[in-house]
Design a protein around this motif. Structure first.
Motif, PDB file in Angstrom:
ATOM      1  N   SER A 136     -41.525 -23.933   7.380  1.00 18.23           N
ATOM      2  CA  SER A 136     -40.767 -23.378   6.267  1.00 18.23           C
ATOM      3  C   SER A 136     -40.848 -21.865   6.369  1.00 18.23           C
ATOM      4  N   MET A 137     -39.712 -21.215   6.609  1.00 22.88           N
ATOM      5  CA  MET A 137     -39.701 -19.767   6.771  1.00 22.88           C
ATOM      6  C   MET A 137     -39.478 -19.081   5.437  1.00 22.88           C
ATOM      7  N   GLY A 138     -40.265 -18.036   5.189  1.00 23.96           N
ATOM      8  CA  GLY A 138     -40.152 -17.287   3.948  1.00 23.96           C
ATOM      9  C   GLY A 138     -39.240 -16.087   4.104  1.00 23.96           C
ATOM     10  N   THR A 139     -39.643 -14.960   3.550  1.00 21.16           N
ATOM     11  CA  THR A 139     -38.827 -13.749   3.589  1.00 21.16           C
ATOM     12  C   THR A 139     -38.519 -13.318   5.021  1.00 21.16           C
ATOM     13  N   LEU A 140     -39.564 -13.359   5.869  1.00 20.40           N
ATOM     14  CA  LEU A 140     -39.436 -12.895   7.245  1.00 20.40           C
ATOM     15  C   LEU A 140     -40.245 -13.786   8.168  1.00 20.40           C
ATOM     16  N   ALA A 141     -39.588 -14.314   9.189  1.00 22.09           N
ATOM     17  CA  ALA A 141     -40.273 -15.104  10.211  1.00 22.09           C
ATOM     18  C   ALA A 141     -39.712 -14.645  11.546  1.00 22.09           C
ATOM     19  N   ALA A 142     -40.154 -13.461  11.958  1.00 21.44           N
ATOM     20  CA  ALA A 142     -39.541 -12.798  13.102  1.00 21.44           C
ATOM     21  C   ALA A 142     -40.517 -12.626  14.249  1.00 21.44           C
ATOM     22  N   SER A 143     -39.960 -12.515  15.443  1.00 22.06           N
ATOM     23  CA  SER A 143     -40.718 -12.265  16.664  1.00 22.06           C
ATOM     24  C   SER A 143     -41.877 -13.266  16.779  1.00 22.06           C
ATOM     25  N   GLY A 144     -43.131 -12.808  16.705  1.00 26.26           N
ATOM     26  CA  GLY A 144     -44.248 -13.748  16.804  1.00 26.26           C
ATOM     27  C   GLY A 144     -44.220 -14.809  15.729  1.00 26.26           C
ATOM     28  N   GLY A 145     -43.682 -14.463  14.549  1.00 25.39           N
ATOM     29  CA  GLY A 145     -43.532 -15.447  13.478  1.00 25.39           C
ATOM     30  C   GLY A 145     -42.542 -16.532  13.855  1.00 25.39           C
ATOM     31  N   TYR A 146     -41.538 -16.170  14.640  1.00 23.86           N
ATOM     32  CA  TYR A 146     -40.590 -17.166  15.146  1.00 23.86           C
ATOM     33  C   TYR A 146     -41.191 -17.917  16.328  1.00 23.86           C
ATOM     34  N   PHE A 147     -41.904 -17.195  17.185  1.00 22.50           N
ATOM     35  CA  PHE A 147     -42.521 -17.785  18.373  1.00 22.50           C
ATOM     36  C   PHE A 147     -43.453 -18.953  18.020  1.00 22.50           C
ATOM     37  N   ILE A 148     -44.302 -18.759  17.013  1.00 31.61           N
ATOM     38  CA  ILE A 148     -45.257 -19.810  16.657  1.00 31.61           C
ATOM     39  C   ILE A 148     -44.577 -20.999  15.986  1.00 31.61           C
ATOM     40  N   SER A 149     -43.309 -20.843  15.623  1.00 29.16           N
ATOM     41  CA  SER A 149     -42.562 -21.939  14.987  1.00 29.16           C
ATOM     42  C   SER A 149     -41.961 -22.901  16.009  1.00 29.16           C
ATOM     43  N   GLN A 314     -59.579   4.215  17.497  1.00 30.15           N
ATOM     44  CA  GLN A 314     -59.823   3.684  18.832  1.00 30.15           C
ATOM     45  C   GLN A 314     -58.803   2.601  19.175  1.00 30.15           C
ATOM     46  N   ASP A 315     -58.486   1.754  18.189  1.00 28.59           N
ATOM     47  CA  ASP A 315     -57.521   0.684  18.431  1.00 28.59           C
ATOM     48  C   ASP A 315     -56.133   1.244  18.708  1.00 28.59           C
ATOM     49  N   SER A 316     -55.743   2.298  17.960  1.00 31.64           N
ATOM     50  CA  SER A 316     -54.412   2.858  18.140  1.00 31.64           C
ATOM     51  C   SER A 316     -54.258   3.546  19.479  1.00 31.64           C
ATOM     52  N   ALA A 317     -55.375   3.931  20.091  1.00 34.03           N
ATOM     53  CA  ALA A 317     -55.319   4.599  21.389  1.00 34.03           C
ATOM     54  C   ALA A 317     -55.092   3.612  22.518  1.00 34.03           C
ATOM     55  N   ALA A 318     -55.218   2.330  22.229  1.00 34.07           N
ATOM     56  CA  ALA A 318     -55.020   1.304  23.249  1.00 34.07           C
ATOM     57  C   ALA A 318     -53.712   0.573  22.974  1.00 34.07           C
ATOM     58  N   PRO A 319     -52.642   0.887  23.715  1.00 35.74           N
ATOM     59  CA  PRO A 319     -51.354   0.224  23.508  1.00 35.74           C
ATOM     60  C   PRO A 319     -51.471  -1.289  23.655  1.00 35.74           C
ATOM     61  N   THR A 320     -50.802  -2.026  22.784  1.00 36.89           N
ATOM     62  CA  THR A 320     -50.879  -3.479  22.779  1.00 36.89           C
ATOM     63  C   THR A 320     -49.486  -4.074  22.916  1.00 36.89           C
ATOM     64  N   VAL A 321     -49.385  -5.126  23.718  1.00 39.17           N
ATOM     65  CA  VAL A 321     -48.110  -5.819  23.866  1.00 39.17           C
ATOM     66  C   VAL A 321     -47.908  -6.704  22.646  1.00 39.17           C
ATOM     67  N   MET A 322     -46.752  -6.565  21.988  1.00 43.04           N
ATOM     68  CA  MET A 322     -46.547  -7.231  20.711  1.00 43.04           C
ATOM     69  C   MET A 322     -45.257  -8.072  20.706  1.00 43.04           C
ATOM     70  N   TYR A 323     -45.366  -9.251  20.074  1.00 43.00           N
ATOM     71  CA  TYR A 323     -44.178  -9.979  19.615  1.00 43.00           C
ATOM     72  C   TYR A 323     -44.036  -9.561  18.158  1.00 43.00           C
ATOM     73  N   LEU A 324     -43.411  -8.414  17.906  1.00 47.37           N
ATOM     74  CA  LEU A 324     -43.429  -7.842  16.566  1.00 47.37           C
ATOM     75  C   LEU A 324     -42.060  -7.262  16.212  1.00 47.37           C
ATOM     76  N   TYR A 325     -41.590  -7.594  14.996  1.00 55.17           N
ATOM     77  CA  TYR A 325     -40.349  -7.021  14.483  1.00 55.17           C
ATOM     78  C   TYR A 325     -40.656  -5.659  13.885  1.00 55.17           C
ATOM     79  N   ARG A 326     -39.939  -4.621  14.318  1.00 52.94           N
ATOM     80  CA  ARG A 326     -40.193  -3.282  13.788  1.00 52.94           C
ATOM     81  C   ARG A 326     -38.929  -2.463  13.842  1.00 52.94           C
TER      82      ARG A 326
END
Length: 326
Positions: A136-149, A314-326
């Protein structure tokens, strides 16, 4: 936040103040004892009744917020906890009393690693325990939210849902011009020419851009494959709609990315239909962790990292690969 949670927080704050005050007298031993006694060694969850019924049991599990490890903090608005969520889906599928699972997704996505970990776990659990899974998708189910579906047997979205955003993103900054103005120079010693790839203190080389794009393309392929398999679509048909954009529910339905327009109650009714039940009992998994007490300790103890600022930098200094809507 409900009244019970506010009361719990107030009690903990009072206890913490008492411990801090006596900590000075005791020579600094109480804080360590308090942290060990109050911090849970394992994340935990409970279940409550979402809908009373006389028939078979359906589990309702929520995914709210960014799908990423270590995002829980005192100031965070996300309620998602990755480790707890993995425990919840494991429990829902292995519990013989639960006959079907409804996954309520309201997320912009998150880390490639975490999203794929959920996807692979759901695939594995469904193979071992063939229970219906409805999203059941709510307001936003994008990128990784869609992937896990994608392991779902049926996907419903409200008419106001935004979904899709099939794609991968990885970004950094370029501070070089600002550094020049401030007179800041970075000195790097490295073992290989690509060891400091995506260094924000300089322009990326063409070779580095190709390396990063290769990583993006590989993870993008995993996403496309998951959609093709889950939605029973031709791979090329998926690629045509997988340019990173989000779709309305009606658009997604016309493209075959979801099955129905409907709300959470509709998803529960669909799951009940799959198990031939007209009056199901629906239990909802609930996260017991109120907040990260390490964050609270840091606010009152100067020896600890205040609100995790150091760790966040420290976390922001390490680029991360994301399934992320932005």
């Amino acid at each position: 936040m409900n009244k019970k949670r506010w009361i719990s927080i107030a009690v903990i704050v009072v206890l913490l103040v008492i411990y801090v005050q006596t900590d000075v007298i005791s020579g600094g031993t109480n804080m360590g004892k308090l942290e060990k006694s109050l911090l849970p060694s394992e994340p935990s969850f409970t279940t409550g009744t979402y809908q009373e019924g006389t028939g078979k049991t359906i589990a309702l599990i929520n995914v709210n917020g960014t799908i990423q490890s270590g995002t829980d903090s005192l100031s965070s608005t996300d309620t998602y906890n990755h480790q707890i969520f993995l425990q919840e889906i494991e429990d829902a599928f292995t519990n013989p009393e639960i006959q079907a699972v409804v996954l309520a997704v309201d997320s912009p996505g998150g880390g490639v690693y975490e999203s794929d970990e959920i996807y692979q776990k759901l695939i594995s659990l469904k193979e071992r325990y063939p229970k219906p899974l409805v999203v059941s998708m709510g307001t936003l189910a994008a990128s990784g939210g869609y992937f896990i579906s994608m392991p779902a047997d049926e996907i419903l979205a409200t008419r106001d849902t935004l979904t899709g955003s099939i794609g991968v993103i990885m970004s950094t900054y370029n501070y070089s011009e600002l550094a020049k103005k401030l007179g800041v120079e970075e000195i790097v010693f490295k073992s290989g020419k690509n060891k400091d790839i995506m260094n924000p203190m300089r322009e990326a080389t063409e070779e580095e851009k190709q390396i990063i794009q290769g990583i993006i393309d590989e993870y993008y392929g995993y996403f496309v494959d998951a959609v093709a398999k889950g939605r029973k679509m031709d791979r090329q048909a998926v690629i045509k709609v997988a340019d990173g954009r989000v779709y309305t529910a009606m658009q997604a339905k016309s493209l075959g990315l979801i099955d129905q327009i409907g709300d959470l109650d509709g998803a529960i009714a669909e799951a009940a239909k799959m198990i031939n039940e007209s009056d199901p009992t629906v239990i909802q998994y609930q996260n017991e962790t109120l907040f990260n007490l390490n964050r609270l300790f840091s606010m009152v103890s100067p020896q600890l990292d205040f609100l995790g600022i150091k760790q966040n930098l420290q976390d922001s200094a390490a680029p991360t690969v994301m399934y992320l809507y932005r």
